[in-house]
Design an enzyme around this catalytic site. Sequence first.
Site, PDB file in Angstrom:
ATOM      1  N   TYR A 118      55.170  31.015  91.094  1.00 22.03           N
ATOM      2  CA  TYR A 118      54.166  31.625  90.226  1.00 22.03           C
ATOM      3  C   TYR A 118      53.802  30.721  89.069  1.00 22.03           C
ATOM      4  O   TYR A 118      54.540  29.816  88.689  1.00 22.03           O
ATOM      5  CB  TYR A 118      54.604  33.010  89.742  1.00 22.03           C
ATOM      6  CG  TYR A 118      55.607  33.032  88.606  1.00 22.03           C
ATOM      7  CD1 TYR A 118      55.183  33.137  87.280  1.00 22.03           C
ATOM      8  CD2 TYR A 118      56.968  32.987  88.848  1.00 22.03           C
ATOM      9  CE1 TYR A 118      56.098  33.187  86.241  1.00 22.03           C
ATOM     10  CE2 TYR A 118      57.892  33.044  87.813  1.00 22.03           C
ATOM     11  CZ  TYR A 118      57.445  33.143  86.508  1.00 22.03           C
ATOM     12  OH  TYR A 118      58.353  33.197  85.478  1.00 22.03           O
ATOM     13  N   CYS A 119      52.618  30.987  88.519  1.00 16.54           N
ATOM     14  CA  CYS A 119      52.142  30.322  87.303  1.00 16.54           C
ATOM     15  C   CYS A 119      51.434  31.404  86.490  1.00 16.54           C
ATOM     16  O   CYS A 119      51.777  32.574  86.595  1.00 16.54           O
ATOM     17  CB  CYS A 119      51.228  29.138  87.640  1.00 16.54           C
ATOM     18  SG  CYS A 119      49.701  29.597  88.475  1.00 16.54           S
ATOM     19  N   ARG A 120      50.447  31.031  85.693  1.00 16.20           N
ATOM     20  CA  ARG A 120      49.751  32.021  84.884  1.00 16.20           C
ATOM     21  C   ARG A 120      48.832  32.891  85.739  1.00 16.20           C
ATOM     22  O   ARG A 120      48.901  34.105  85.713  1.00 16.20           O
ATOM     23  CB  ARG A 120      48.954  31.338  83.770  1.00 16.20           C
ATOM     24  CG  ARG A 120      48.408  32.325  82.729  1.00 16.20           C
ATOM     25  CD  ARG A 120      47.617  31.630  81.650  1.00 16.20           C
ATOM     26  NE  ARG A 120      46.309  31.219  82.110  1.00 16.20           N
ATOM     27  CZ  ARG A 120      45.251  32.031  82.234  1.00 16.20           C
ATOM     28  NH1 ARG A 120      45.355  33.294  81.942  1.00 16.20           N
ATOM     29  NH2 ARG A 120      44.102  31.571  82.664  1.00 16.20           N
TER      30      ARG A 120
END
Length: 107
Positions: free
Chosen positions: A66-68
């Site tokens: 995941y990231c933003r």
Amino acid sequence: MFQVPELTPEEAKRLLEEGKDNVILLDVRTPPEHVQVRIPNSLLIPLDELRYAYANLPKDKKIIVYCRSGERSAFATYLLRHFGYEAYNLAGGILTWPYEKESGMPR
């Protein structure tokens, strides 16, 4: 754009709960973003470092990335799958994660 397998937040949470010891939650954002807010028990390897650090990840575990918002993690998922890992992108990133989050320096 490349296609990578995605998990909804609900699917990711279920996978994390069912396979606790067999799943890695990988955050590919920057260290300041990780300190600001993260999903508990996630491992931080910023996207810029992943091409050097991926070999330290165990190949016998599933990896949820995941990231933003899901863009950096899509690239990271593509990279990990290219190197033979079973990796999935968290659709929408931490912005769409409705479950527990934490902030501050990791313990």
